[in-house]
Design a protein around this motif. Structure first.
Motif, mmCIF file in Angstrom:
data_model
loop_
_atom_site.group_PDB
_atom_site.id
_atom_site.type_symbol
_atom_site.label_atom_id
_atom_site.label_comp_id
_atom_site.label_asym_id
_atom_site.label_seq_id
_atom_site.Cartn_x
_atom_site.Cartn_y
_atom_site.Cartn_z
ATOM 1 N N MET A 40 0.833 -1.205 0.000
ATOM 2 C CA MET A 40 0.000 0.000 0.000
ATOM 3 C C MET A 40 0.869 1.256 0.000
ATOM 4 O O MET A 40 0.571 2.224 -0.701
ATOM 5 C CB MET A 40 -0.947 0.007 1.201
ATOM 6 N N ARG A 41 1.955 1.231 0.757
ATOM 7 C CA ARG A 41 2.858 2.389 0.793
ATOM 8 C C ARG A 41 3.527 2.608 -0.572
ATOM 9 O O ARG A 41 3.689 3.747 -1.010
ATOM 10 C CB ARG A 41 3.904 2.216 1.886
ATOM 11 N N GLU A 42 3.914 1.522 -1.243
ATOM 12 C CA GLU A 42 4.520 1.631 -2.579
ATOM 13 C C GLU A 42 3.539 2.276 -3.562
ATOM 14 O O GLU A 42 3.907 3.179 -4.314
ATOM 15 C CB GLU A 42 4.912 0.251 -3.109
ATOM 16 N N ILE A 43 2.310 1.795 -3.551
ATOM 17 C CA ILE A 43 1.302 2.325 -4.474
ATOM 18 C C ILE A 43 0.962 3.760 -4.116
ATOM 19 O O ILE A 43 0.837 4.620 -5.000
ATOM 20 C CB ILE A 43 0.047 1.426 -4.480
ATOM 21 N N ALA A 45 2.903 5.913 -2.685
ATOM 22 C CA ALA A 45 4.037 6.765 -3.055
ATOM 23 C C ALA A 45 3.990 7.126 -4.535
ATOM 24 O O ALA A 45 4.377 8.223 -4.928
ATOM 25 C CB ALA A 45 5.355 6.068 -2.721
ATOM 26 N N ALA A 46 3.494 6.205 -5.358
ATOM 27 C CA ALA A 46 3.396 6.451 -6.797
ATOM 28 C C ALA A 46 2.216 7.363 -7.139
ATOM 29 O O ALA A 46 2.236 8.050 -8.160
ATOM 30 C CB ALA A 46 3.265 5.131 -7.555
ATOM 31 N N ASN A 47 1.176 7.360 -6.300
ATOM 32 C CA ASN A 47 0.008 8.196 -6.537
ATOM 33 C C ASN A 47 -0.628 8.543 -5.202
ATOM 34 O O ASN A 47 -1.523 7.857 -4.726
ATOM 35 C CB ASN A 47 -0.999 7.477 -7.435
ATOM 36 N N ASN A 48 -0.152 9.637 -4.600
ATOM 37 C CA ASN A 48 -0.620 9.995 -3.258
ATOM 38 C C ASN A 48 -2.004 10.648 -3.237
ATOM 39 O O ASN A 48 -2.487 11.031 -2.196
ATOM 40 C CB ASN A 48 0.400 10.875 -2.532
ATOM 41 N N LYS A 49 -2.656 10.753 -4.372
ATOM 42 C CA LYS A 49 -4.004 11.327 -4.438
ATOM 43 C C LYS A 49 -5.096 10.261 -4.263
ATOM 44 O O LYS A 49 -6.268 10.585 -4.168
ATOM 45 C CB LYS A 49 -4.218 12.038 -5.775
ATOM 46 N N LEU A 50 -4.709 8.982 -4.229
ATOM 47 C CA LEU A 50 -5.690 7.911 -4.100
ATOM 48 C C LEU A 50 -6.350 7.937 -2.728
ATOM 49 O O LEU A 50 -5.684 8.113 -1.710
ATOM 50 C CB LEU A 50 -5.024 6.545 -4.284
ATOM 51 N N ASP A 51 -7.688 7.739 -2.709
ATOM 52 C CA ASP A 51 -8.356 7.584 -1.421
ATOM 53 C C ASP A 51 -8.082 6.169 -0.912
ATOM 54 O O ASP A 51 -7.578 5.309 -1.645
ATOM 55 C CB ASP A 51 -9.854 7.874 -1.527
ATOM 56 N N SER A 54 -9.667 3.208 -2.995
ATOM 57 C CA SER A 54 -8.980 2.964 -4.264
ATOM 58 C C SER A 54 -7.613 2.347 -4.024
ATOM 59 O O SER A 54 -7.193 1.437 -4.748
ATOM 60 C CB SER A 54 -8.831 4.272 -5.049
ATOM 61 N N LEU A 55 -6.931 2.834 -3.013
ATOM 62 C CA LEU A 55 -5.619 2.298 -2.662
ATOM 63 C C LEU A 55 -5.727 0.823 -2.268
ATOM 64 O O LEU A 55 -4.922 -0.008 -2.705
ATOM 65 C CB LEU A 55 -5.004 3.117 -1.527
ATOM 66 N N THR A 59 -4.154 -2.288 -4.324
ATOM 67 C CA THR A 59 -3.268 -3.201 -3.604
ATOM 68 C C THR A 59 -3.727 -4.644 -3.793
ATOM 69 O O THR A 59 -2.915 -5.538 -4.058
ATOM 70 C CB THR A 59 -3.218 -2.846 -2.105
ATOM 71 N N ALA A 60 -5.029 -4.871 -3.691
ATOM 72 C CA ALA A 60 -5.567 -6.222 -3.894
ATOM 73 C C ALA A 60 -5.321 -6.704 -5.320
ATOM 74 O O ALA A 60 -4.920 -7.858 -5.531
ATOM 75 C CB ALA A 60 -7.062 -6.247 -3.575
ATOM 76 N N VAL A 61 -5.535 -5.831 -6.304
ATOM 77 C CA VAL A 61 -5.322 -6.203 -7.703
ATOM 78 C C VAL A 61 -3.848 -6.532 -7.947
ATOM 79 O O VAL A 61 -3.524 -7.545 -8.569
ATOM 80 C CB VAL A 61 -5.810 -5.087 -8.654
ATOM 81 N N ASN A 62 -2.958 -5.691 -7.447
ATOM 82 C CA ASN A 62 -1.517 -5.938 -7.611
ATOM 83 C C ASN A 62 -1.099 -7.238 -6.927
ATOM 84 O O ASN A 62 -0.317 -8.020 -7.480
ATOM 85 C CB ASN A 62 -0.714 -4.770 -7.035
ATOM 86 N N THR A 63 -1.614 -7.472 -5.742
ATOM 87 C CA THR A 63 -1.265 -8.676 -4.995
ATOM 88 C C THR A 63 -1.773 -9.921 -5.701
ATOM 89 O O THR A 63 -1.057 -10.927 -5.811
ATOM 90 C CB THR A 63 -1.824 -8.587 -3.561
#
Length: 86
Positions: A40-43, A45-51, A54-55, A59-63
């Protein structure tokens, strides 16, 4: 029929506390939570505008994507081993 022993483990993920109830040992639950928090921190950091929702979904999709890739690699590896045994 007896129920397996369940334990409660409190973890922090993305600055929020969660109590996880399950049969896994506490150290395993903490490791899983740590990996989720790290992703979650990695994602974030790449887009800090996510609520947060969405984050969490990203995270679930990436995992799940990582899981499916590993599962495919595992299946291929088992196939290779089986061919060598035959």
């Amino acid at each position: 029929m007896s129920q397996p022993d369940k334990s409660r483990t409190t973890v922090d993920i993305h600055n929020r506390s969660y109590t996880i109830v399950g049969e896994e040992p506490a150290h395993h639950v903490r490791m899983v939570a740590s990996l989720v928090d790290q992703k979650m921190r990695e994602i974030h950091a790449a887009n800090n505008k996510l609520d947060t929702t969405s984050l969490a979904v990203l995270t679930a999709v990436n995992t799940m994507n990582d899981y499916l890739k590993l599962k495919e690699e595992y299946t291929e590896l088992l196939g290779s081993i089986k061919k060598k045994e035959d």
